[in-house]
Design a protein around this motif. Structure first.
Motif, PDB file in Angstrom:
ATOM      1  N   LYS A 125       0.818  -1.221   0.000  1.00 38.70           N
ATOM      2  CA  LYS A 125       0.000   0.000   0.000  1.00 38.70           C
ATOM      3  C   LYS A 125       0.852   1.272   0.000  1.00 38.70           C
ATOM      4  CE  LYS A 125      -3.155  -2.648   2.799  1.00 38.70           C
ATOM      5  NZ  LYS A 125      -3.292  -3.060   4.169  1.00 38.70           N
ATOM      6  N   VAL A 126       2.160   1.120   0.133  1.00 41.83           N
ATOM      7  CA  VAL A 126       3.076   2.270   0.211  1.00 41.83           C
ATOM      8  C   VAL A 126       3.694   2.504  -1.167  1.00 41.83           C
ATOM      9  CG1 VAL A 126       5.193   3.123   1.309  1.00 41.83           C
ATOM     10  CG2 VAL A 126       3.590   1.733   2.624  1.00 41.83           C
ATOM     11  N   PRO A 127       3.799   3.762  -1.611  1.00 37.29           N
ATOM     12  CA  PRO A 127       4.442   4.019  -2.916  1.00 37.29           C
ATOM     13  C   PRO A 127       5.956   3.776  -2.839  1.00 37.29           C
ATOM     14  CG  PRO A 127       3.810   6.089  -1.862  1.00 37.29           C
ATOM     15  CD  PRO A 127       3.299   4.985  -0.986  1.00 37.29           C
ATOM     16  N   LEU A 128       6.387   2.631  -3.339  1.00 40.39           N
ATOM     17  CA  LEU A 128       7.797   2.244  -3.269  1.00 40.39           C
ATOM     18  C   LEU A 128       8.488   2.234  -4.628  1.00 40.39           C
ATOM     19  CD1 LEU A 128       7.507  -0.753  -0.769  1.00 40.39           C
ATOM     20  CD2 LEU A 128       8.226   1.590  -0.274  1.00 40.39           C
ATOM     21  N   LYS A 129       7.720   2.369  -5.689  1.00 40.95           N
ATOM     22  CA  LYS A 129       8.287   2.271  -7.029  1.00 40.95           C
ATOM     23  C   LYS A 129       9.448   3.250  -7.200  1.00 40.95           C
ATOM     24  CE  LYS A 129       7.128   1.936 -11.822  1.00 40.95           C
ATOM     25  NZ  LYS A 129       6.100   1.678 -12.779  1.00 40.95           N
ATOM     26  N   GLY A 130      10.580   2.713  -7.666  1.00 43.24           N
ATOM     27  CA  GLY A 130      11.763   3.519  -7.925  1.00 43.24           C
ATOM     28  C   GLY A 130      12.681   3.704  -6.729  1.00 43.24           C
ATOM     29  N   LYS A 131      12.209   3.381  -5.517  1.00 40.95           N
ATOM     30  CA  LYS A 131      13.083   3.484  -4.351  1.00 40.95           C
ATOM     31  C   LYS A 131      14.063   2.313  -4.354  1.00 40.95           C
ATOM     32  CE  LYS A 131       9.819   5.848  -1.354  1.00 40.95           C
ATOM     33  NZ  LYS A 131       9.549   6.166   0.036  1.00 40.95           N
ATOM     34  N   VAL A 132      15.167   2.484  -3.660  1.00 44.49           N
ATOM     35  CA  VAL A 132      16.163   1.421  -3.549  1.00 44.49           C
ATOM     36  C   VAL A 132      15.735   0.480  -2.420  1.00 44.49           C
ATOM     37  CG1 VAL A 132      18.571   0.907  -2.993  1.00 44.49           C
ATOM     38  CG2 VAL A 132      18.018   2.860  -4.454  1.00 44.49           C
ATOM     39  N   GLY A 133      15.850  -0.799  -2.660  1.00 42.61           N
ATOM     40  CA  GLY A 133      15.510  -1.779  -1.645  1.00 42.61           C
ATOM     41  C   GLY A 133      16.521  -2.909  -1.611  1.00 42.61           C
ATOM     42  N   THR A 134      16.606  -3.537  -0.466  1.00 44.51           N
ATOM     43  CA  THR A 134      17.461  -4.710  -0.332  1.00 44.51           C
ATOM     44  C   THR A 134      16.964  -5.547   0.833  1.00 44.51           C
ATOM     45  OG1 THR A 134      19.759  -5.483  -0.318  1.00 44.51           O
ATOM     46  CG2 THR A 134      19.209  -3.723   1.218  1.00 44.51           C
ATOM     47  N   ALA A 135      17.403  -6.782   0.863  1.00 47.32           N
ATOM     48  CA  ALA A 135      17.061  -7.695   1.951  1.00 47.32           C
ATOM     49  C   ALA A 135      18.344  -8.333   2.473  1.00 47.32           C
ATOM     50  CB  ALA A 135      16.095  -8.773   1.466  1.00 47.32           C
ATOM     51  N   PHE A 136      18.294  -8.732   3.733  1.00 45.24           N
ATOM     52  CA  PHE A 136      19.460  -9.359   4.350  1.00 45.24           C
ATOM     53  C   PHE A 136      18.980 -10.256   5.477  1.00 45.24           C
ATOM     54  CE2 PHE A 136      18.610  -5.518   6.722  1.00 45.24           C
ATOM     55  CZ  PHE A 136      18.819  -5.874   8.047  1.00 45.24           C
ATOM     56  N   GLY A 137      19.849 -11.163   5.893  1.00 47.56           N
ATOM     57  CA  GLY A 137      19.483 -11.977   7.033  1.00 47.56           C
ATOM     58  C   GLY A 137      20.461 -13.087   7.340  1.00 47.56           C
ATOM     59  N   SER A 138      20.321 -13.559   8.554  1.00 50.35           N
ATOM     60  CA  SER A 138      21.096 -14.682   9.049  1.00 50.35           C
ATOM     61  C   SER A 138      20.260 -15.947   8.891  1.00 50.35           C
ATOM     62  CB  SER A 138      21.430 -14.443  10.524  1.00 50.35           C
ATOM     63  OG  SER A 138      22.009 -15.581  11.088  1.00 50.35           O
ATOM     64  N   TYR A 139      20.941 -17.067   8.739  1.00 54.19           N
ATOM     65  CA  TYR A 139      20.221 -18.328   8.603  1.00 54.19           C
ATOM     66  C   TYR A 139      21.042 -19.455   9.195  1.00 54.19           C
ATOM     67  CZ  TYR A 139      23.315 -19.390   4.682  1.00 54.19           C
ATOM     68  OH  TYR A 139      24.405 -19.637   3.910  1.00 54.19           O
ATOM     69  N   GLY A 140      20.355 -20.554   9.473  1.00 56.17           N
ATOM     70  CA  GLY A 140      21.041 -21.719  10.013  1.00 56.17           C
ATOM     71  C   GLY A 140      21.145 -22.842   9.003  1.00 56.17           C
ATOM     72  N   TRP A 141      20.080 -23.048   8.221  1.00 55.51           N
ATOM     73  CA  TRP A 141      20.073 -24.186   7.300  1.00 55.51           C
ATOM     74  C   TRP A 141      19.986 -23.781   5.842  1.00 55.51           C
ATOM     75  CZ3 TRP A 141      21.613 -28.268   9.757  1.00 55.51           C
ATOM     76  CH2 TRP A 141      21.344 -28.396  11.121  1.00 55.51           C
ATOM     77  N   SER A 142      18.943 -23.062   5.485  1.00 54.00           N
ATOM     78  CA  SER A 142      18.680 -22.893   4.059  1.00 54.00           C
ATOM     79  C   SER A 142      18.757 -21.455   3.550  1.00 54.00           C
ATOM     80  CB  SER A 142      17.313 -23.483   3.725  1.00 54.00           C
ATOM     81  OG  SER A 142      16.315 -22.901   4.557  1.00 54.00           O
ATOM     82  N   GLY A 143      18.387 -20.476   4.310  1.00 54.97           N
ATOM     83  CA  GLY A 143      18.592 -19.076   3.943  1.00 54.97           C
ATOM     84  C   GLY A 143      17.649 -18.456   2.944  1.00 54.97           C
ATOM     85  N   GLU A 144      16.433 -18.981   2.784  1.00 51.63           N
ATOM     86  CA  GLU A 144      15.508 -18.442   1.786  1.00 51.63           C
ATOM     87  C   GLU A 144      14.856 -17.121   2.163  1.00 51.63           C
ATOM     88  OE1 GLU A 144      15.306 -21.587   2.890  1.00 51.63           O
ATOM     89  OE2 GLU A 144      15.148 -22.951   1.190  1.00 51.63           O
ATOM     90  N   GLY A 145      14.797 -16.771   3.453  1.00 51.61           N
ATOM     91  CA  GLY A 145      14.078 -15.577   3.897  1.00 51.61           C
ATOM     92  C   GLY A 145      14.410 -14.320   3.107  1.00 51.61           C
ATOM     93  N   PRO A 146      15.671 -13.924   3.004  1.00 43.91           N
ATOM     94  CA  PRO A 146      16.001 -12.721   2.242  1.00 43.91           C
ATOM     95  C   PRO A 146      15.662 -12.832   0.750  1.00 43.91           C
ATOM     96  CG  PRO A 146      17.761 -13.240   3.761  1.00 43.91           C
ATOM     97  CD  PRO A 146      16.823 -14.412   3.776  1.00 43.91           C
ATOM     98  N   ILE A 147      15.692 -14.034   0.216  1.00 42.28           N
ATOM     99  CA  ILE A 147      15.332 -14.223  -1.196  1.00 42.28           C
ATOM    100  C   ILE A 147      13.843 -13.960  -1.393  1.00 42.28           C
ATOM    101  CG2 ILE A 147      15.180 -15.931  -3.063  1.00 42.28           C
ATOM    102  CD1 ILE A 147      17.754 -17.208  -1.798  1.00 42.28           C
ATOM    103  N   VAL A 148      13.023 -14.445  -0.464  1.00 39.44           N
ATOM    104  CA  VAL A 148      11.575 -14.214  -0.528  1.00 39.44           C
ATOM    105  C   VAL A 148      11.284 -12.711  -0.490  1.00 39.44           C
ATOM    106  CG1 VAL A 148       9.406 -14.530   0.736  1.00 39.44           C
ATOM    107  CG2 VAL A 148      10.973 -16.457   0.457  1.00 39.44           C
TER     108      VAL A 148
END
Length: 143
Positions: A76-99
């Motif tokens: 619902k927030v106007p995000l188009k054109g803004k810079v975004g990234t994801a990050f995170g720690s994981y123990g086994w598979s690490g999919e969270g930041p990819i999602v």
């Protein structure tokens, strides 16, 4: 001054360590940074930001449910054109930041890829990678 909003969820504190290192890198590069845990954040926290960084641990092959719900509410927030990234720690598979990366891309954001993923506790090398990500975000939004 350009603004970065860092919103994160952390299970054992590892993603929180990453968030604080990203904050340090971004502040040292001249950004105004807001950093909040996901349970203290609202979509309004990213509205006025030039860039957002979403951090989360991987949980059952996906992301922490509270963070995924938060990112879903950003539709619902106007995000188009803004810079975004994801990050995170994981123990086994690490999919969270990819999602989350896919979700941010779906909102029309200029997403830095691949997301930064660090296995378990970020050591010195991982913390430096986080600081570099903060600087990379600053360089991208200052263009």
């Amino acid at each position: 001054m350009a603004k970065l909003a860092i919103i994160y969820g952390t299970g054992f504190g590892n993603t929180g360590i990453m968030a604080k290192a990203i904050e340090e890198g971004a502040r040292n590069a001249g950004l105004d940074v807001t950093i909040k845990k996901v349970d203290e954040a609202s979509p309004a926290d990213v509205e006025k930001a030039d860039a957002i960084a979403i951090g989360l641990a991987t949980y059952k092959g996906a992301g922490m449910p509270t963070v995924i719900k938060y990112v879903g509410n950003l539709a619902k927030v106007p995000l188009k054109g803004k810079v975004g990234t994801a990050f995170g720690s994981y123990g086994w598979s690490g999919e969270g930041p990819i999602v989350v990366t896919r979700m941010l891309r779906g909102y029309g954001m200029d997403v830095l890829e691949p997301p930064l993923r660090i296995k378990r506790i970020p050591e010195e090398e991982g913390i430096e990678e986080c600081k570099k990500l903060g600087k990379m975000i600053a360089d991208k939004i200052k263009k």
